[in-house]
Design an enzyme around this catalytic site. Sequence first.
Site, mmCIF file in Angstrom:
data_model
loop_
_atom_site.group_PDB
_atom_site.id
_atom_site.type_symbol
_atom_site.label_atom_id
_atom_site.label_comp_id
_atom_site.label_asym_id
_atom_site.label_seq_id
_atom_site.Cartn_x
_atom_site.Cartn_y
_atom_site.Cartn_z
ATOM 1 N N LYS A 61 10.954 0.574 1.721
ATOM 2 C CA LYS A 61 11.027 0.972 3.208
ATOM 3 C C LYS A 61 9.696 0.333 4.284
ATOM 4 C CE LYS A 61 9.868 5.013 2.365
ATOM 5 N NZ LYS A 61 10.240 6.667 1.735
ATOM 6 N N TYR B 186 -16.591 5.217 24.114
ATOM 7 C CA TYR B 186 -16.284 6.842 24.923
ATOM 8 C C TYR B 186 -17.171 8.253 24.604
ATOM 9 C CZ TYR B 186 -13.092 3.172 25.626
ATOM 10 O OH TYR B 186 -11.958 1.962 26.542
HETATM 11 C C1 LIG Z 1 10.332 6.856 0.302
HETATM 12 C C2 LIG Z 1 11.381 7.617 -0.646
HETATM 13 C C3 LIG Z 1 11.440 7.002 -2.234
HETATM 14 C C4 LIG Z 1 10.115 6.343 -2.481
HETATM 15 O O1 LIG Z 1 8.710 7.496 -2.855
HETATM 16 P P1 LIG Z 1 7.419 7.291 -3.018
HETATM 17 O O2 LIG Z 1 6.600 9.110 -3.604
HETATM 18 O O3 LIG Z 1 7.347 6.571 -1.922
HETATM 19 O O4 LIG Z 1 7.603 6.515 -4.681
HETATM 20 C C5 LIG Z 1 12.309 8.023 -2.778
HETATM 21 N N1 LIG Z 1 13.542 8.359 -2.489
HETATM 22 C C6 LIG Z 1 13.908 8.279 -0.874
HETATM 23 C C7 LIG Z 1 15.003 8.740 -0.673
HETATM 24 C C8 LIG Z 1 12.231 7.854 0.040
HETATM 25 O O5 LIG Z 1 13.086 7.805 0.904
#
Ligand SMILES: *Cc1c(COP(=O)(O)O)cnc(C)c1O
Length: 398
Positions: free
Chosen positions: A35, A262
């Site tokens: 993702k 800044y």
């Molecule tokens: C992001 C996510 C994962 C993976 O998590 P990690 O800690 O990065 O391995 C697994 N399941 C769901 C539902 C997620 O949203």
Amino acid sequence: MNGAWIDVDLDAVRSNYRSVLGLLHPGARVMAVVKADAYGLGAVEVARTLQGEGCSAFAVTTVVEGLLLREHGIKGVILVLGPADRNELPQALTGRLHLTLSSIAQLEALQDVAEQMEVKAEVHLKLETGMGRTGFSPEELPELARCLQDAHFIKVEGTYTHLARAGQRDQAYTKNQYDQFIADVNVLAKAGIEPRWQHVCNSAGFLDYPEWHLDFVRVGTLLIGHLPGLGFRGRLTLTDPWAARCRIISLRKVPQGTHVGYQSVYRTRRETQLAVIPLGYADGFGVEPRLIPQGLVDLLKIFIKNTALWLGFSLGQDKLTLNGYVVRVAGKIGMQLTVLDVGLQACRLGDVVEVPLRRASANPRLPRRYWSEGRILSERCMKEGFLLLSPEYPTSAE
Ligand SMILES: *Cc1c(COP(=O)(O)O)cnc(C)c1O
């Protein structure tokens, strides 16, 4: 390469995947979570690399992310973890994405669309066991079972839940979540809903609870070379595939007492050189998630860290390197330009600086170069020109 870019070592991704396989419970498979553009590395490139290693299941948050993978030749299971919008469903079904169902309304919408298209929608049921985000609560299960009995165009392939506190020392909450999940699965089974796959573990769960690997482990963080917490050090070998780099685009010598940036929060303490790099918070540099202390010790750590920063020390995340030396940000990080105090060391315009850039926040506009066996396999760039309006876009009020 021009001003700023990211080098991604695909061999490291491969080696992290193999490290995960080495700890996998027999019978379980890896569902690679790619993702958010594979946490910034590049979803297509990472998924292709893993597919080449034999990985046959992937997870993303949105339908668009899933379709992108399909269009680029990713086969096998692609599970969409987030709730899909009704108008995305036709394309999702055409792309044979596995969808997550977490409410009755979604179930009804999907059944409608799948029936119209005369295809079977493959879904995973998300069960809410303590994350407090999405999923069916235990009270909703009887109604869910009833609706599924009539939903002939929906095929339930899996059930899953998401752990909120895996990786914490206190395991009680996580064990409760698991027990709730198993109880829910049994309730569904009694109602005749017995999907072939169950999955629970994220990266932290994967490391801490081998007996919960079930059919899939949904691992993201480990594949991109990070541990899900400091407590996991030494548990498996990971290699960092990521390096954000940029060139010095301006360099000048300044006397002691020069104000920088800044609000002039920085003032040089001695004669030095100031180097400008073409990276700023618009690229994700210096953008950190909000820290919410978990207890007094944590609060103290955050306080010490901020005090150290105020006194001008660089700690871990804030270290930039130039020709092997650690250099410091001078003043506030700008939107696209940042000033560094590089001292009087020998350096030139165009020298390369390595920057600690948070991956998932790294601007997709930054080009990625993909390395394997010491050479660049491919590159990914976005068109410069920030705004590309499509021709159909209405340009005047009608
Ligand atoms: C992001 C996510 C994962 C993976 O998590 P990690 O800690 O990065 O391995 C697994 N399941 C769901 C539902 C997620 O949203």
